[in-house]
Design an enzyme around this catalytic site. Sequence first.
Site, PDB file in Angstrom:
ATOM      1  N   HIS A 156      -2.685   3.358  -5.667  1.00  0.00           N
ATOM      2  CA  HIS A 156      -3.320   2.098  -5.283  1.00  0.00           C
ATOM      3  C   HIS A 156      -3.619   1.222  -6.500  1.00  0.00           C
ATOM      4  CE1 HIS A 156      -4.821  -0.042  -1.800  1.00  0.00           C
ATOM      5  NE2 HIS A 156      -5.900  -0.408  -2.466  1.00  0.00           N
ATOM      6  N   ARG A 183       0.843  -1.184   0.000  1.00  0.00           N
ATOM      7  CA  ARG A 183       0.000   0.000   0.000  1.00  0.00           C
ATOM      8  C   ARG A 183       0.884   1.243   0.000  1.00  0.00           C
ATOM      9  NH1 ARG A 183      -2.339  -3.637   3.696  1.00  0.00           N
ATOM     10  NH2 ARG A 183      -4.453  -4.289   3.133  1.00  0.00           N
ATOM     11  N   LYS A 198      -2.276  -2.800   7.486  1.00  0.00           N
ATOM     12  CA  LYS A 198      -3.689  -2.615   7.798  1.00  0.00           C
ATOM     13  C   LYS A 198      -4.162  -3.720   8.738  1.00  0.00           C
ATOM     14  CE  LYS A 198      -8.058  -1.561   5.476  1.00  0.00           C
ATOM     15  NZ  LYS A 198      -8.724  -1.419   4.155  1.00  0.00           N
ATOM     16  N   TYR A 258     -10.295  -9.632  -7.751  1.00  0.00           N
ATOM     17  CA  TYR A 258      -9.412  -9.628  -8.915  1.00  0.00           C
ATOM     18  C   TYR A 258      -9.765 -10.729  -9.908  1.00  0.00           C
ATOM     19  CZ  TYR A 258      -6.913  -6.487  -5.871  1.00  0.00           C
ATOM     20  OH  TYR A 258      -6.598  -5.433  -5.030  1.00  0.00           O
ATOM     21  N   ARG A 315      -1.088  -1.438  -6.923  1.00  0.00           N
ATOM     22  CA  ARG A 315      -1.325  -2.611  -6.077  1.00  0.00           C
ATOM     23  C   ARG A 315      -2.360  -3.533  -6.707  1.00  0.00           C
ATOM     24  NH1 ARG A 315      -1.599  -4.529  -0.567  1.00  0.00           N
ATOM     25  NH2 ARG A 315      -3.732  -4.997   0.105  1.00  0.00           N
ATOM     26  N   HIS A 334      -4.751  -9.443   2.961  1.00  0.00           N
ATOM     27  CA  HIS A 334      -6.199  -9.457   3.117  1.00  0.00           C
ATOM     28  C   HIS A 334      -6.595 -10.440   4.216  1.00  0.00           C
ATOM     29  CE1 HIS A 334      -6.928  -7.933  -1.263  1.00  0.00           C
ATOM     30  NE2 HIS A 334      -6.651  -6.959  -0.428  1.00  0.00           N
TER      31      HIS A 334
END
Length: 331
Positions: free
Chosen positions: A279, A148, A173, A314, A282, A305
């Site tokens: 972003h 990120r 995150k 994706y 990414r 994630h």
Amino acid sequence: MSYAGESAGVTEAKTPRLLDQVRARLRLKHYSLRTEQAYVGWIRRFILSNDKRHPRDMGAAEVEGFLSTLATQGRVAAGTQNQALSALLFLYREVLSIELPWMETIVRAKRPQRVPVVLSRDEVTRLLAMMDGCFALMASLLYGSGMRLMECVRLRIKDVDFGLNQICVRDGKGGKDRHVPLPQRLRAALAAQIERTHLIHQQDLAAGHGAVWLPHALARKYPSAPREPGWQYVFPSGQLSRDPRGGELRRHHLDEAGLQRAVRAARLRGGIVKPATCHTLRHSFATHLLEAGQDIRTIQELLGHKDVATTQIYTHVLNRGGHGVLSPLDR
């Protein structure tokens, strides 16, 4: 509903202890400075919109009204409304010790279901070719590792492992650490950048500075660590600045806004019409790995994630348009 910014000082003057308590509690729980600023801002706006009444004299009805107005009149995004809700829940639960009932009547801002913007390999090449210097290296890292924006900006020297060809992303995150690949093509450029950072650090030490900010009171536990080379940012700022919390004069990392502007300028110069941002690199990292046959669980781990369902977005990108459907015009 008031969105006043000019009268914020009035609220500060009337409820300084409350806002100071909010800040102190946020710092105790190791919330970032940005989160602290955002939460205090939402609490201030909540008080202003209710005629500057103390939150203890209000409750679920006022919170519901404030959040519903954000959605209906302010037309804010779902993420913005959720941030405001989190700020107010923190205020009541953590500072005032008041448990609010579940607020079922809140009008929630709708979160649109969109697939991410993804650049083709040719577009990524064109974008990176239009950049140079430190920002080109940072943008290449975003695409080459899937980090990120702020994970790249906050990267420390000690977390770059040339021996294992990997980068350790600290406190990502959700407060999680993870490892991402160190692109072979960037080894030389990244080593040169770290060498420049060492020189800057030595100059700072000679001038009586050289201490960097450390998270979670590590500076008290390890007093010498802030001046050690490994803790320095890989991409340091061009000038010293005052710590907004403690007031110490330090060299922080580069401002992420500079990289964002550089990516936007490169996109325009490269003739890329997609609304690509940092972003987007990414997103492109994940999509291109899927195209190459990498399994989705590995990509989930690389992206950090929590749920594989987040990573599966994706696969929707790959299954649309020319990747998954043959147009009847071509049959």
